[in-house]
Design a protein around this motif. Sequence first.
Motif, PDB file in Angstrom:
ATOM      1  N   TRP A 167      68.840  18.516  18.514  1.00  0.00           N
ATOM      2  CA  TRP A 167      69.586  17.349  18.060  1.00  0.00           C
ATOM      3  C   TRP A 167      69.853  17.493  16.566  1.00  0.00           C
ATOM      4  N   TYR A 168      71.086  17.207  16.200  1.00  0.00           N
ATOM      5  CA  TYR A 168      71.508  17.267  14.813  1.00  0.00           C
ATOM      6  C   TYR A 168      72.095  15.915  14.426  1.00  0.00           C
ATOM      7  N   ARG A 169      72.074  15.634  13.140  1.00  0.00           N
ATOM      8  CA  ARG A 169      72.589  14.359  12.628  1.00  0.00           C
ATOM      9  C   ARG A 169      73.587  14.652  11.525  1.00  0.00           C
ATOM     10  N   GLN A 170      74.653  13.857  11.512  1.00  0.00           N
ATOM     11  CA  GLN A 170      75.648  13.991  10.455  1.00  0.00           C
ATOM     12  C   GLN A 170      76.051  12.625   9.943  1.00  0.00           C
ATOM     13  N   ASP A 179      68.090   6.892   9.029  1.00  0.00           N
ATOM     14  CA  ASP A 179      68.292   7.615  10.282  1.00  0.00           C
ATOM     15  C   ASP A 179      69.710   7.409  10.822  1.00  0.00           C
ATOM     16  N   THR A 180      70.443   6.533  10.201  1.00  0.00           N
ATOM     17  CA  THR A 180      71.811   6.255  10.626  1.00  0.00           C
ATOM     18  C   THR A 180      72.669   7.508  10.564  1.00  0.00           C
ATOM     19  N   GLY A 181      73.508   7.679  11.573  1.00  0.00           N
ATOM     20  CA  GLY A 181      74.419   8.812  11.599  1.00  0.00           C
ATOM     21  C   GLY A 181      74.922   9.072  13.001  1.00  0.00           C
ATOM     22  N   VAL A 182      75.739  10.094  13.121  1.00  0.00           N
ATOM     23  CA  VAL A 182      76.189  10.549  14.437  1.00  0.00           C
ATOM     24  C   VAL A 182      75.243  11.664  14.867  1.00  0.00           C
ATOM     25  N   TYR A 183      74.690  11.515  16.037  1.00  0.00           N
ATOM     26  CA  TYR A 183      73.732  12.483  16.560  1.00  0.00           C
ATOM     27  C   TYR A 183      74.418  13.373  17.585  1.00  0.00           C
ATOM     28  N   ASP A 192      61.319  17.267   8.409  1.00  0.00           N
ATOM     29  CA  ASP A 192      60.184  16.565   7.791  1.00  0.00           C
ATOM     30  C   ASP A 192      60.386  15.055   7.822  1.00  0.00           C
ATOM     31  N   SER A 193      61.621  14.628   7.701  1.00  0.00           N
ATOM     32  CA  SER A 193      61.903  13.192   7.604  1.00  0.00           C
ATOM     33  C   SER A 193      61.637  12.436   8.904  1.00  0.00           C
ATOM     34  N   VAL A 194      61.516  13.149  10.029  1.00  0.00           N
ATOM     35  CA  VAL A 194      61.326  12.464  11.313  1.00  0.00           C
ATOM     36  C   VAL A 194      59.989  12.791  11.969  1.00  0.00           C
ATOM     37  N   ARG A 199      76.078  18.618   8.740  1.00  0.00           N
ATOM     38  CA  ARG A 199      75.247  18.326   9.898  1.00  0.00           C
ATOM     39  C   ARG A 199      73.871  18.975   9.679  1.00  0.00           C
ATOM     40  N   GLU A 200      72.821  18.213   9.950  1.00  0.00           N
ATOM     41  CA  GLU A 200      71.475  18.727   9.707  1.00  0.00           C
ATOM     42  C   GLU A 200      70.624  18.646  10.962  1.00  0.00           C
ATOM     43  N   LEU A 201      69.695  19.573  11.067  1.00  0.00           N
ATOM     44  CA  LEU A 201      68.792  19.602  12.207  1.00  0.00           C
ATOM     45  C   LEU A 201      67.834  18.429  12.154  1.00  0.00           C
TER      46      LEU A 201
END
Length: 117
Positions: free
Chosen positions: A36-39, A89-93, A61-63, A45-47
Amino acid sequence: QVQLVESGGGLVQAGGSLRLSCAASGSIVSLNIMGWYRQVPGKQRELVARITSSNITTYADSVKGRFTISRDNAKNTVYLQMNSLKFEDTGVYYCNARRSWFATPTWGQGTQVTVSS
């Protein structure tokens, strides 16, 4: 090529929980790495989390301690359980899958997660 469809996103208050699902159109047994990645707007986009076919997991680390990734090969689905959600944590996953570390990944269309503070 397998197709991925994410679901489970939505609006939640800080401290709440959501469970994201990534359903594959075919078997995920051969998809050795799924993640799962978040942007967010203006950022790359980050892991967020990743799981291998051996159920080895990696988390940003943040999760760590709040999110859990899992896979159900029988249902061809990967999940992301998100607890104690924070505004950041808001973003498109996006769901991501590939057969090997060197293979071109397949992406889903994304699902929006919005955490209100």
